[in-house]
Write a protein that holds these residues in place. Sequence first.
Motif, PDB file in Angstrom:
ATOM      1  N   UNK A  26       0.819  -1.211   0.000  1.00 25.13           N
ATOM      2  CA  UNK A  26       0.000   0.000   0.000  1.00 25.13           C
ATOM      3  C   UNK A  26       0.847   1.253   0.000  1.00 25.13           C
ATOM      4  N   UNK A  27       1.924   1.251   0.794  1.00 23.03           N
ATOM      5  CA  UNK A  27       2.801   2.412   0.847  1.00 23.03           C
ATOM      6  C   UNK A  27       3.502   2.628  -0.493  1.00 23.03           C
ATOM      7  N   UNK A  28       3.959   1.538  -1.105  1.00 22.01           N
ATOM      8  CA  UNK A  28       4.609   1.673  -2.410  1.00 22.01           C
ATOM      9  C   UNK A  28       3.654   2.267  -3.445  1.00 22.01           C
ATOM     10  N   UNK A  29       2.387   1.872  -3.366  1.00 21.95           N
ATOM     11  CA  UNK A  29       1.404   2.427  -4.308  1.00 21.95           C
ATOM     12  C   UNK A  29       1.275   3.939  -4.126  1.00 21.95           C
ATOM     13  N   UNK A  30       1.257   4.390  -2.861  1.00 20.56           N
ATOM     14  CA  UNK A  30       1.145   5.838  -2.623  1.00 20.56           C
ATOM     15  C   UNK A  30       2.402   6.573  -3.083  1.00 20.56           C
ATOM     16  N   UNK A  31       3.512   5.854  -3.181  1.00 25.11           N
ATOM     17  CA  UNK A  31       4.764   6.456  -3.652  1.00 25.11           C
ATOM     18  C   UNK A  31       4.867   6.452  -5.180  1.00 25.11           C
ATOM     19  N   UNK A  32       3.836   5.941  -5.855  1.00 23.46           N
ATOM     20  CA  UNK A  32       3.813   5.982  -7.309  1.00 23.46           C
ATOM     21  C   UNK A  32       4.047   4.658  -8.006  1.00 23.46           C
ATOM     22  N   UNK A  33       4.237   3.580  -7.246  1.00 20.79           N
ATOM     23  CA  UNK A  33       4.500   2.279  -7.862  1.00 20.79           C
ATOM     24  C   UNK A  33       3.199   1.725  -8.439  1.00 20.79           C
ATOM     25  N   UNK A  34       3.223   1.356  -9.706  1.00 14.95           N
ATOM     26  CA  UNK A  34       2.038   0.810 -10.370  1.00 14.95           C
ATOM     27  C   UNK A  34       2.223  -0.638 -10.813  1.00 14.95           C
ATOM     28  N   UNK A  35       3.404  -1.191 -10.602  1.00 15.07           N
ATOM     29  CA  UNK A  35       3.654  -2.583 -10.976  1.00 15.07           C
ATOM     30  C   UNK A  35       4.996  -3.029 -10.430  1.00 15.07           C
ATOM     31  N   UNK A  36       5.198  -4.334 -10.429  1.00 17.64           N
ATOM     32  CA  UNK A  36       6.445  -4.918  -9.930  1.00 17.64           C
ATOM     33  C   UNK A  36       7.020  -5.850 -10.986  1.00 17.64           C
ATOM     34  N   UNK A  37       8.313  -5.720 -11.218  1.00 16.45           N
ATOM     35  CA  UNK A  37       9.017  -6.606 -12.141  1.00 16.45           C
ATOM     36  C   UNK A  37       9.918  -7.564 -11.353  1.00 16.45           C
ATOM     37  N   UNK A  38      10.009  -8.790 -11.808  1.00 16.26           N
ATOM     38  CA  UNK A  38      10.931  -9.746 -11.202  1.00 16.26           C
ATOM     39  C   UNK A  38      12.274  -9.688 -11.908  1.00 16.26           C
ATOM     40  N   UNK A  39      13.343  -9.918 -11.153  1.00 16.87           N
ATOM     41  CA  UNK A  39      14.689 -10.068 -11.710  1.00 16.87           C
ATOM     42  C   UNK A  39      15.283 -11.363 -11.161  1.00 16.87           C
ATOM     43  N   UNK A  40      15.925 -12.136 -12.023  1.00 15.99           N
ATOM     44  CA  UNK A  40      16.572 -13.391 -11.617  1.00 15.99           C
ATOM     45  C   UNK A  40      18.025 -13.367 -12.104  1.00 15.99           C
ATOM     46  N   UNK A  41      18.845 -12.509 -11.530  1.00 14.62           N
ATOM     47  CA  UNK A  41      20.233 -12.385 -12.002  1.00 14.62           C
ATOM     48  C   UNK A  41      21.095 -13.566 -11.574  1.00 14.62           C
ATOM     49  N   UNK A  42      22.162 -13.785 -12.316  1.00 16.84           N
ATOM     50  CA  UNK A  42      23.169 -14.800 -12.005  1.00 16.84           C
ATOM     51  C   UNK A  42      24.526 -14.198 -12.362  1.00 16.84           C
ATOM     52  N   UNK A  43      25.616 -14.759 -11.841  1.00 24.24           N
ATOM     53  CA  UNK A  43      26.935 -14.208 -12.164  1.00 24.24           C
ATOM     54  C   UNK A  43      27.144 -14.070 -13.669  1.00 24.24           C
ATOM     55  N   UNK A  44      27.518 -12.874 -14.092  1.00 24.92           N
ATOM     56  CA  UNK A  44      27.717 -12.615 -15.512  1.00 24.92           C
ATOM     57  C   UNK A  44      26.453 -12.360 -16.296  1.00 24.92           C
ATOM     58  N   UNK A  45      25.298 -12.373 -15.609  1.00 23.11           N
ATOM     59  CA  UNK A  45      24.025 -12.203 -16.321  1.00 23.11           C
ATOM     60  C   UNK A  45      23.059 -11.415 -15.426  1.00 23.11           C
ATOM     61  N   UNK A  46      23.075 -10.074 -15.488  1.00 25.12           N
ATOM     62  CA  UNK A  46      22.233  -9.251 -14.618  1.00 25.12           C
ATOM     63  C   UNK A  46      20.778  -9.197 -15.087  1.00 25.12           C
ATOM     64  N   UNK A  47      20.174 -10.330 -15.288  1.00 21.71           N
ATOM     65  CA  UNK A  47      18.843 -10.448 -15.883  1.00 21.71           C
ATOM     66  C   UNK A  47      17.784  -9.691 -15.081  1.00 21.71           C
ATOM     67  N   UNK A  48      17.159  -8.702 -15.720  1.00 22.64           N
ATOM     68  CA  UNK A  48      16.073  -7.952 -15.106  1.00 22.64           C
ATOM     69  C   UNK A  48      16.511  -6.764 -14.290  1.00 22.64           C
ATOM     70  N   UNK A  49      17.807  -6.521 -14.178  1.00 25.32           N
ATOM     71  CA  UNK A  49      18.307  -5.408 -13.370  1.00 25.32           C
ATOM     72  C   UNK A  49      18.537  -4.166 -14.227  1.00 25.32           C
ATOM     73  N   UNK A  50      18.530  -3.014 -13.554  1.00 33.63           N
ATOM     74  CA  UNK A  50      18.746  -1.759 -14.274  1.00 33.63           C
ATOM     75  C   UNK A  50      19.757  -0.862 -13.577  1.00 33.63           C
ATOM     76  N   UNK A  51      20.389  -1.353 -12.486  1.00 31.45           N
ATOM     77  CA  UNK A  51      21.347  -0.540 -11.754  1.00 31.45           C
ATOM     78  C   UNK A  51      20.665   0.237 -10.646  1.00 31.45           C
ATOM     79  N   UNK A  52      21.461   0.964  -9.869  1.00 30.81           N
ATOM     80  CA  UNK A  52      22.903   1.189  -9.965  1.00 30.81           C
ATOM     81  C   UNK A  52      23.704  -0.019  -9.500  1.00 30.81           C
ATOM     82  N   UNK A  53      25.044   0.055  -9.558  1.00 29.90           N
ATOM     83  CA  UNK A  53      25.872  -1.099  -9.191  1.00 29.90           C
ATOM     84  C   UNK A  53      25.604  -1.636  -7.791  1.00 29.90           C
ATOM     85  N   UNK A  54      25.316  -0.747  -6.840  1.00 31.83           N
ATOM     86  CA  UNK A  54      25.075  -1.212  -5.469  1.00 31.83           C
ATOM     87  C   UNK A  54      23.861  -2.125  -5.403  1.00 31.83           C
ATOM     88  N   UNK A  55      22.790  -1.744  -6.078  1.00 30.83           N
ATOM     89  CA  UNK A  55      21.586  -2.580  -6.094  1.00 30.83           C
ATOM     90  C   UNK A  55      21.855  -3.881  -6.837  1.00 30.83           C
TER      91      UNK A  55
END
Length: 231
Positions: A26-55
């Motif tokens: 509910x809080x995320x919705x009030x902050x403007x979130x309208x959907x959630x994407x899954x990411x399943x990264x693996x070493x050498x394959x940052x699948x679904x990620x968009x950065x920054x490097x720390x995340x």
Amino acid sequence: MGEDAVHRVEGLPGESAPVGLTLALGRLRTLGVTGLRMALPAPGHPLGLSGPPEFNARALEAEEAVVCFGAAFGLVPEVYEAGPEGDVHVEVVWQVLPVREAPPADVPSLGEAERELAEALREATTVLSRLDVAGSGPVAEAAIDAYRARAERGREVLAPGYPPRAVRVLELAQRVGLLVSLAHDRGHGAAVSSGEMVARSEALRPVERTARRAQVAAYNAIVEERERGVR
């Protein structure tokens, strides 16, 4: 993560302590979130990620993450066990972190994912069968039967509202992922020479990668359609 795990969300703007999933969504919705994407990264394959490097680094360590659509937040799980022996419970704390607003890495469309799965299976089947690692034998058959039974009990692998193609792609990707896991669990199978071991590994790697890409495409189908203005 088990179905009986307790899930909490930590680091939400405006919250000084972890909160439950319902309040967090509910809080995320009030902050403007309208959907959630899954990411399943693996070493050498940052699948679904968009950065920054720390995340990305945190997500790679966890091998999964959720990236918000509509606001620049991402969530990475940390799993904890607590309680006395024989009564251990699992708690999952999702850390909210800033993310870069950019297209997620290497996520195909549903159509691309379906075609890639079929192609990867065709290319790998001959090699895997020859090296005796294609998931044959009574142990593999029992595992596949158990998977089918679970699929029949919980036929809705995705929430209502997903396109039928997403359900079809996810079911196939999960089955492919199971077969790859079985092949890994069986060691080197009949691959006795170093050349055969390399061939086995090279045959499995793209299939596993393709299955993960297809799972992400299926889970993210509704958000991707909304982004393109389909829904």
